[in-house]
Design a protein around this motif. Structure first.
Motif, short mmCIF file in Angstrom:
data_model
loop_
_atom_site.label_atom_id
_atom_site.label_comp_id
_atom_site.label_asym_id
_atom_site.label_seq_id
_atom_site.Cartn_x
_atom_site.Cartn_y
_atom_site.Cartn_z
N LEU A 82 0.81 -1.22 0.00
CA LEU A 82 0.00 0.00 0.00
C LEU A 82 0.84 1.27 0.00
N LEU A 83 2.13 1.16 0.33
CA LEU A 83 2.95 2.36 0.52
C LEU A 83 3.12 3.15 -0.77
N MET A 84 3.56 2.51 -1.83
CA MET A 84 3.82 3.23 -3.07
C MET A 84 2.56 3.80 -3.71
N PRO A 85 1.43 3.07 -3.74
CA PRO A 85 0.20 3.70 -4.24
C PRO A 85 -0.22 4.92 -3.42
N LEU A 86 -0.08 4.85 -2.10
CA LEU A 86 -0.42 6.00 -1.27
C LEU A 86 0.48 7.20 -1.57
N LEU A 87 1.77 6.94 -1.75
CA LEU A 87 2.70 8.02 -2.07
C LEU A 87 2.36 8.66 -3.42
N TYR A 88 2.07 7.84 -4.40
CA TYR A 88 1.73 8.36 -5.73
C TYR A 88 0.43 9.17 -5.69
N LEU A 89 -0.59 8.65 -5.03
CA LEU A 89 -1.87 9.36 -4.97
C LEU A 89 -1.75 10.66 -4.18
N TYR A 90 -0.96 10.66 -3.13
CA TYR A 90 -0.77 11.89 -2.35
C TYR A 90 -0.09 12.96 -3.19
N CYS A 91 0.97 12.58 -3.91
CA CYS A 91 1.66 13.55 -4.75
C CYS A 91 0.76 14.04 -5.88
N LYS A 92 -0.01 13.16 -6.47
CA LYS A 92 -0.90 13.55 -7.56
C LYS A 92 -2.00 14.49 -7.07
N ASN A 93 -2.60 14.17 -5.93
CA ASN A 93 -3.66 15.03 -5.39
C ASN A 93 -3.11 16.39 -5.00
N SER A 94 -1.90 16.42 -4.44
CA SER A 94 -1.32 17.69 -4.00
C SER A 94 -0.96 18.58 -5.18
N LEU A 95 -0.54 18.00 -6.29
CA LEU A 95 -0.14 18.79 -7.44
C LEU A 95 -1.34 19.22 -8.28
N THR A 96 -2.30 18.34 -8.45
CA THR A 96 -3.46 18.64 -9.29
C THR A 96 -4.61 19.29 -8.52
N GLY A 97 -4.66 19.07 -7.19
CA GLY A 97 -5.74 19.63 -6.40
C GLY A 97 -7.01 18.83 -6.42
N GLN A 98 -7.02 17.69 -7.08
CA GLN A 98 -8.22 16.87 -7.13
C GLN A 98 -8.15 15.76 -6.09
N SER A 99 -9.31 15.28 -5.69
CA SER A 99 -9.38 14.24 -4.67
C SER A 99 -10.04 12.95 -5.18
N LYS A 100 -10.56 12.97 -6.41
CA LYS A 100 -11.21 11.79 -6.96
C LYS A 100 -10.22 11.00 -7.79
N ASN A 101 -9.97 9.75 -7.40
CA ASN A 101 -9.04 8.88 -8.11
C ASN A 101 -9.61 7.47 -8.15
N ASN A 102 -9.07 6.70 -9.03
CA ASN A 102 -9.45 5.29 -9.13
C ASN A 102 -8.59 4.49 -8.13
N TYR A 103 -9.05 4.47 -6.88
CA TYR A 103 -8.27 3.82 -5.83
C TYR A 103 -8.20 2.30 -6.03
N TRP A 104 -9.22 1.73 -6.63
CA TRP A 104 -9.23 0.29 -6.81
C TRP A 104 -8.06 -0.16 -7.69
N LYS A 105 -7.75 0.61 -8.69
CA LYS A 105 -6.66 0.24 -9.60
C LYS A 105 -5.32 0.21 -8.87
N HIS A 106 -5.13 1.10 -7.91
CA HIS A 106 -3.85 1.18 -7.21
C HIS A 106 -3.77 0.21 -6.02
N PHE A 107 -4.89 -0.05 -5.39
CA PHE A 107 -4.88 -0.89 -4.20
C PHE A 107 -5.21 -2.35 -4.49
N ALA A 108 -5.53 -2.67 -5.74
CA ALA A 108 -5.87 -4.05 -6.10
C ALA A 108 -4.74 -5.04 -5.82
#
Length: 293
Positions: A82-108
């Protein structure tokens, strides 16, 4: 070296305890005190909690574990996915400002691996839970006991390579946008924090790979000293994260204060789009139009 083994064992235990407590404490602080508009602070808190779990695994020994130690450590591997998907999603949300992501694809991958480990434990497939009295010091010994403990670390390495490549590709795109600005902005401060967080995790990932994983896979013996060095490096990195994060929060608050004061202050004549002569000429044109109508 044998006379120093109790010292290194105690140091390893204390490093694991202190690192776990501090990381979980930082995660709780970020989750409930430091808030963000796009809820990315929840992802950052989860990252620090996962690092704390990694530290706490150092407290598990053959004497304190109710089940074989090689089985317990295998059960933690899906959590590490779970560590690397969380790091990627955090960086993406912080840079783009969006909070909606396809979490299933990263946490599958983590969910699938957790299901695989649970099934293997229940059906006793791929491991022998009774062979745990002798210490396991090499890959050759572990291959006869726990097959999953060999496969999952390789999956962790492959996942880390994929996500680090995605992160640095994303950073290279946003770096060009922020480099256009001459002055330091809030987005620039956030971008530097994300780069530091990623580089710090990458450095510790390489350190653990060099000190623990590679010697283990090539058939060499791994020692408590190598694991203690890897955990000490991670603990120092967490302190750097905490110190740098607090300083950047202070800078962001200062910049927000300046922006608020500038927006409330009246616009000076020198800062207007038109100077006094141009305004006078424009007013004259408007009056002439009114007279003609």
């Amino acid at each position: 070296m044998n006379e120093y083994s109790p010292f290194f064992s105690d140091a390893y235990w204390w490093l694991s305890l202190i690192g776990g407590i501090h990381c979980v404490g930082v995660g709780i602080y970020i989750r409930y005190i430091y808030q963000s508009h796009n809820r990315s602070h929840k992802l950052l808190a989860a990252i620090f909690v996962l690092i704390g779990i990694y530290f706490f695994t150092g407290l598990i020994t053959k004497e304190t574990s109710p089940v074989p130690i090689h089985l317990v450590l295998t059960l933690f591997v899906p959590i590490y996915l779970l560590l690397m998907p969380l790091l990627y999603l955090y960086c993406k949300n912080s840079l783009t400002g969006q909070s909606k992501n396809n979490y299933w694809k990263h946490f599958a991958p983590a969910l699938i691996s957790a299901f695989t480990v649970s099934t293997a434990v229940l059906l006793r497939v791929g491991f022998d839970p009774h062979i745990h009295l002798e210490p396991i010091n090499s890959l050759k010994q572990l291959s006869h006991i726990n097959v999953l403990a060999i496969i999952f670390p390789l999956l962790l390495i492959a996942q880390a390579l994929v996500y680090f490549s995605l992160l640095f590709s994303m950073f290279s795109q946003y770096r060009k946008r922020f480099s256009v600005l001459d002055q330091t902005t809030i987005k620039d401060i956030r971008f530097r924090w994300l780069v530091l967080l990623t580089v710090g995790i990458l450095f510790n990932w390489i350190t653990r790979l060099a000190l623990v994983a590679i010697p283990f896979y090539v058939g060499d013996y791994f020692t408590t000293l190598n694991q203690a060095i890897a955990r000490l490096s991670m603990l120092i990195t967490v302190y750097v994260f905490a110190f740098y994060g607090l300083t950047q929060i202070t800078r962001m608050a200062y910049l927000r204060g300046n922006l608020a004061s500038d927006s409330n202050s009246p616009v000076k004549a020198s800062a207007q789009l038109l100077n006094a002569e141009e305004m006078q000429y424009l007013q004259g044109v408007i009056k002439d139009d009114e007279k003609s109508t």
